[in-house]
Write an enzyme that holds these catalytic residues in place. Structure first.
Site, PDB file in Angstrom:
ATOM      1  N   GLY A   9      -0.631  -5.397  -7.108  1.00 16.85           N
ATOM      2  CA  GLY A   9       0.010  -5.025  -5.857  1.00 16.85           C
ATOM      3  C   GLY A   9      -1.014  -4.787  -4.777  1.00 16.85           C
ATOM      4  O   GLY A   9      -2.123  -5.321  -4.817  1.00 16.85           O
ATOM      5  N   CYS A  10      -0.661  -3.967  -3.824  1.00 19.35           N
ATOM      6  CA  CYS A  10      -1.535  -3.661  -2.700  1.00 19.35           C
ATOM      7  C   CYS A  10      -2.883  -3.152  -3.202  1.00 19.35           C
ATOM      8  O   CYS A  10      -2.947  -2.200  -3.978  1.00 19.35           O
ATOM      9  CB  CYS A  10      -0.866  -2.611  -1.814  1.00 19.35           C
ATOM     10  SG  CYS A  10      -1.891  -2.059  -0.458  1.00 19.35           S
ATOM     11  N   PHE A  11      -3.956  -3.778  -2.757  1.00 22.52           N
ATOM     12  CA  PHE A  11      -5.270  -3.358  -3.252  1.00 22.52           C
ATOM     13  C   PHE A  11      -5.631  -1.944  -2.831  1.00 22.52           C
ATOM     14  O   PHE A  11      -6.458  -1.301  -3.456  1.00 22.52           O
ATOM     15  CB  PHE A  11      -6.378  -4.347  -2.920  1.00 22.52           C
ATOM     16  CG  PHE A  11      -6.459  -4.868  -1.516  1.00 22.52           C
ATOM     17  CD1 PHE A  11      -6.189  -4.090  -0.404  1.00 22.52           C
ATOM     18  CD2 PHE A  11      -6.846  -6.174  -1.309  1.00 22.52           C
ATOM     19  CE1 PHE A  11      -6.295  -4.597   0.881  1.00 22.52           C
ATOM     20  CE2 PHE A  11      -6.964  -6.693  -0.026  1.00 22.52           C
ATOM     21  CZ  PHE A  11      -6.676  -5.901   1.071  1.00 22.52           C
TER      22      PHE A  11
END
Length: 171
Positions: A9-11
């Site tokens: 997902g979002c880093f």
């Protein structure tokens, strides 16, 4: 030192769980798995480059073995969602363990089989295990986001990830 690359997902939300562990030298947010050299955040978000947001972890395998990194990874990503993570949707947020060699592949695959056998999740485990491709660090604004913007990071984390982790991993 060795490296490992994980996408979950979002880093922004993938840095802190690793960055706070012993034996970790650095965690870099970036992009991998695509076909455009040196993509920008905007290009990756356009879903035209094939890249996935990921973190590249430089670690001391004596202090933090790769097996432990994989174990941490399973506990911070949703391995049952192939096309995003929590509020983040799309192929650039897919869950992937990128392996650099046969040793990492064996460890990742054994760990995935153990997770499937555990019955911890009521949906299939869809996290992919793929060979490492070039990794491109994200822009400076995306590095160490949880330290630079703690309020916004907390909102991102609270948008489903924290509740998911609590439900599936808090003993």
């Amino acid at each position: 030192m060795e490296t490992a690359i994980f996408a979950g997902g979002c880093f922004w939300c993938m840095v802190k769980p690793f960055d706070t562990q012993p034996g970790i030298e650095k965690v870099v947010s970036g992009y991998t798995g695509g076909h455009v050299p040196n993509p920008t955040y905007e290009q990756v978000c356009s879903h035209t480059t094939g890249h996935t947001e990921a973190v590249q972890i430089t670690f001391d395998p004596v202090i933090m073995p790769y097996e432990k990194l994989v174990s941490i990874y399973w506990q911070v990503a949703d391995p049952t969602d192939a096309m995003g993570q929590f509020q983040d949707r799309g192929d650039n947020y897919r869950p992937v363990i990128f392996v650099k060699d046969e040793q990492q592949r064996k460890i990742a695959e054994a760990s995935k089989k153990a997770l499937i056998a555990s019955g911890r999740f009521d949906k299939p485990i869809v996290t992919q295990i793929e060979a490492v491709k070039p990794f491109y660090p994200a822009e400076a604004a995306h590095q160490d986001f949880y330290k630079k913007q703690p309020e916004r990071f907390a909102m991102e984390e609270a948008a489903g990830r924290a509740a998911f982790i609590k439900k599936h991993w808090d003993e």
